[in-house]
Structure formats: C-alpha cells, structure tokens
Write a protein that holds these residues in place. Structure first.
Motif, short mmCIF file in Angstrom:
data_model
loop_
_atom_site.label_atom_id
_atom_site.label_comp_id
_atom_site.label_asym_id
_atom_site.label_seq_id
_atom_site.Cartn_x
_atom_site.Cartn_y
_atom_site.Cartn_z
N GLN B 6 7.80 -40.50 26.30
CA GLN B 6 7.02 -41.16 25.27
C GLN B 6 7.94 -41.70 24.19
OE1 GLN B 6 3.65 -37.78 25.14
NE2 GLN B 6 3.12 -39.62 23.94
N SER B 7 7.55 -42.85 23.66
CA SER B 7 8.32 -43.42 22.55
C SER B 7 7.40 -44.15 21.58
CB SER B 7 9.38 -44.38 23.09
OG SER B 7 8.78 -45.45 23.79
N PRO B 8 7.75 -44.19 20.29
CA PRO B 8 8.85 -43.42 19.71
C PRO B 8 8.49 -41.94 19.61
CG PRO B 8 7.59 -44.46 17.97
CD PRO B 8 6.97 -44.92 19.27
N SER B 9 9.44 -41.09 19.29
CA SER B 9 9.12 -39.67 19.12
C SER B 9 8.47 -39.43 17.77
CB SER B 9 10.38 -38.83 19.27
OG SER B 9 11.39 -39.29 18.41
N ASN B 10 8.84 -40.24 16.80
CA ASN B 10 8.24 -40.16 15.47
C ASN B 10 7.97 -41.56 14.97
OD1 ASN B 10 8.26 -37.28 14.26
ND2 ASN B 10 10.22 -37.46 15.28
N LYS B 11 6.85 -41.72 14.26
CA LYS B 11 6.51 -43.03 13.70
C LYS B 11 5.83 -42.81 12.35
CE LYS B 11 5.63 -47.53 13.66
NZ LYS B 11 6.73 -48.55 13.61
N VAL B 12 6.39 -43.41 11.32
CA VAL B 12 5.76 -43.41 10.00
C VAL B 12 5.32 -44.83 9.72
CG1 VAL B 12 6.02 -42.94 7.55
CG2 VAL B 12 7.22 -41.52 9.22
N THR B 13 4.07 -45.01 9.37
CA THR B 13 3.55 -46.34 9.13
C THR B 13 2.69 -46.35 7.88
OG1 THR B 13 2.44 -48.23 10.17
CG2 THR B 13 1.43 -46.08 10.48
N GLU B 14 2.54 -47.51 7.30
CA GLU B 14 1.69 -47.63 6.13
C GLU B 14 0.24 -47.83 6.54
OE1 GLU B 14 4.94 -49.66 3.06
OE2 GLU B 14 3.21 -50.81 3.78
N LYS B 15 -0.64 -47.30 5.76
CA LYS B 15 -2.07 -47.47 5.99
C LYS B 15 -2.40 -48.96 6.13
CE LYS B 15 -6.48 -46.69 3.63
NZ LYS B 15 -7.14 -46.10 2.43
N GLY B 16 -3.17 -49.28 7.17
CA GLY B 16 -3.58 -50.66 7.40
C GLY B 16 -2.73 -51.40 8.43
N LYS B 17 -1.56 -50.85 8.75
CA LYS B 17 -0.70 -51.48 9.75
C LYS B 17 -1.16 -51.10 11.15
CE LYS B 17 2.60 -53.04 6.87
NZ LYS B 17 3.03 -54.44 6.75
#
Lengths: 109, 117
Positions: B6-17
């Motif tokens: 699985q990728s990515p292992s970690n994902k930080v995103t902004e609300k609405g994206k």
C-alpha cells in the motif's frame, strides 16, 4: 449481513498463563480467520480455519462450523502476545470478510 | 509481489482536498478488499472487488468515497473533499477468488495512515 461477536473484549494475564478467546458468528461461513494486530498496526495472519482444529506452536484454534463459533487458545502466554486479536468471517454466499470488534490482550511479566 | 503493498504509508492532507490511496495485491489474487480502522476501533468494511468489478460497495460511507480497480490488479481508493472524520488507517487485503478450491485466506497490507488537518 453476518454478525461476528468476540469475547472477552479485554483480557489481562500474567506471563505464563493460558487463555481462550471466543468468536461467535451468525451464519454459515466459508472463511474464518484469526489475526493478531501488533503495536505497529500490522495484521498478522494466525489461522485460516473455516472448520476443524489447527495448531501453530503455543497457539491453536478450533472452529465448530455447525455451532457457529471458533476458539483461539494461547498457552504459556508471553509479553509479545500482547495486542488485539481479531476474528473475521465470510458467509458461504457472501462477499466481504466481516470483522469482530477484537479482544485486547495484555500480558505482563 | 510477495505481499500486499500500500502507498503512501502516511498521508497528511488539508480538509477539503482530494486524496488517492493505492493498493497493489498479491500476484494472482483476484479478490481485493478495502477497510478503514479508526483509532482504537475495529475494521470497518468499505468495498470488495472480484476482478475489476465491485459486487459489494455497501460499506462506502458517503459519495465522497470511490474506488476502482484496473487490469484485475492495482486498486485506488479516492476520497474527495476530505473531512477530519476521514482520518483513519485505510487497510487493503487480497485473496484468491471467493470460492477458490485452495481457500480464500485474506492477507493484509501495512495500511495507509490518513490524517486530515
């Protein structure tokens, strides 16, 4: 859909003790699996056991399909056995593998 | 491959994206499953593929969630207009076909930890 219930929800043991975890399911199954989720979140396959009995080291499992339950036995528990144990089942004509809510095991030395 | 990837292992995103999560199943496995696990909770089924079709998508929580699978292999889970409640670990599993004579044991990837800020 199928219901999968696990008991007990939490279990605290001293190292060396034995334990039995139970999984009840509401319908006939063609897949029954036990997993251990380690502290890093990885799901480790323990047993694929839609029926019968299997053993792997200190762990063994029994599924009585006609009575719709499965048992996971842990003998001589070790601190490394700590974590969450999940049971998951899929019905004969169904699709998804449905998980129980898990048993959280804590083994102290 | 040797296991489910699985990728990515970690994902930080902004609300609405929008975000896309990828799952590469074990070679030869025709069944593929997506699950979501919120902190301290069990695994919530999202969608199941047999080949490229999705016979069971009953677990998708809203129309912001969609998934596709192409070539009977790689699958992508897309979440549009992400919300903070979408924060969770998204797990993918694969198995042989649902009624395969060799059995249908499912194997899981390491998951993608999604954080919506």
């Amino acid at each position: 859909g199928i219901q999968v219930e696990q008991s007990p929800p939490d279990l605290i043991l001293q190292e060396g003790a034995n334990s039995t975890l139970r999984c009840n399911f509401s319908d006939s199954v063609n897949n029954l699996q036990w997993f251990h989720q380690n502290p890093w979140g990885q799901l480790i396959n323990l047993f694929y056991i839609p029926s019968g009995t299997k053993q792997n080291g200190r762990l063994s499992a029994t599924t009585v399909a006609t009575e719709r339950y499965s048992l996971l036995y842990i003998s001589s528990s070790q601190t490394t056995d700590s974590g969450v144990y999940f049971c998951a089942a899929r019905v004969r004509a169904g699709t998804a593998l449905i998980f129980g809510k898990g048993t959280t095991l804590s083994v102290s030395s | 491959g040797a296991g489910v990837s699985q990728s990515p292992s970690n994902k930080v995103t902004e609300k609405g994206k929008d975000v896309e999560l990828r799952c590469d199943p074990i070679s030869g496995h025709t069944a593929l499953y997506w699950y979501r696990q919120s902190l301290g909770q069990g695994l919530e089924f999202l969608i199941y593929f047999q080949g490229n079709s999705a016979p069971d998508k009953s677990g998708l929580p809203s129309d912001r969630f969609s998934a596709e699978r192409t070539g009977g292999s790689v699958s992508t889970l897309t979440i549009q207009r992400t919300q903070q409640e979408d924060s969770a670990v998204y797990l993918c599993a694969s198995s042989l076909a649902i009624n395969h004579l060799k059995g249908t044991e499912a194997f899981f990837g390491q998951g993608t930890r999604l954080t919506v800020v």
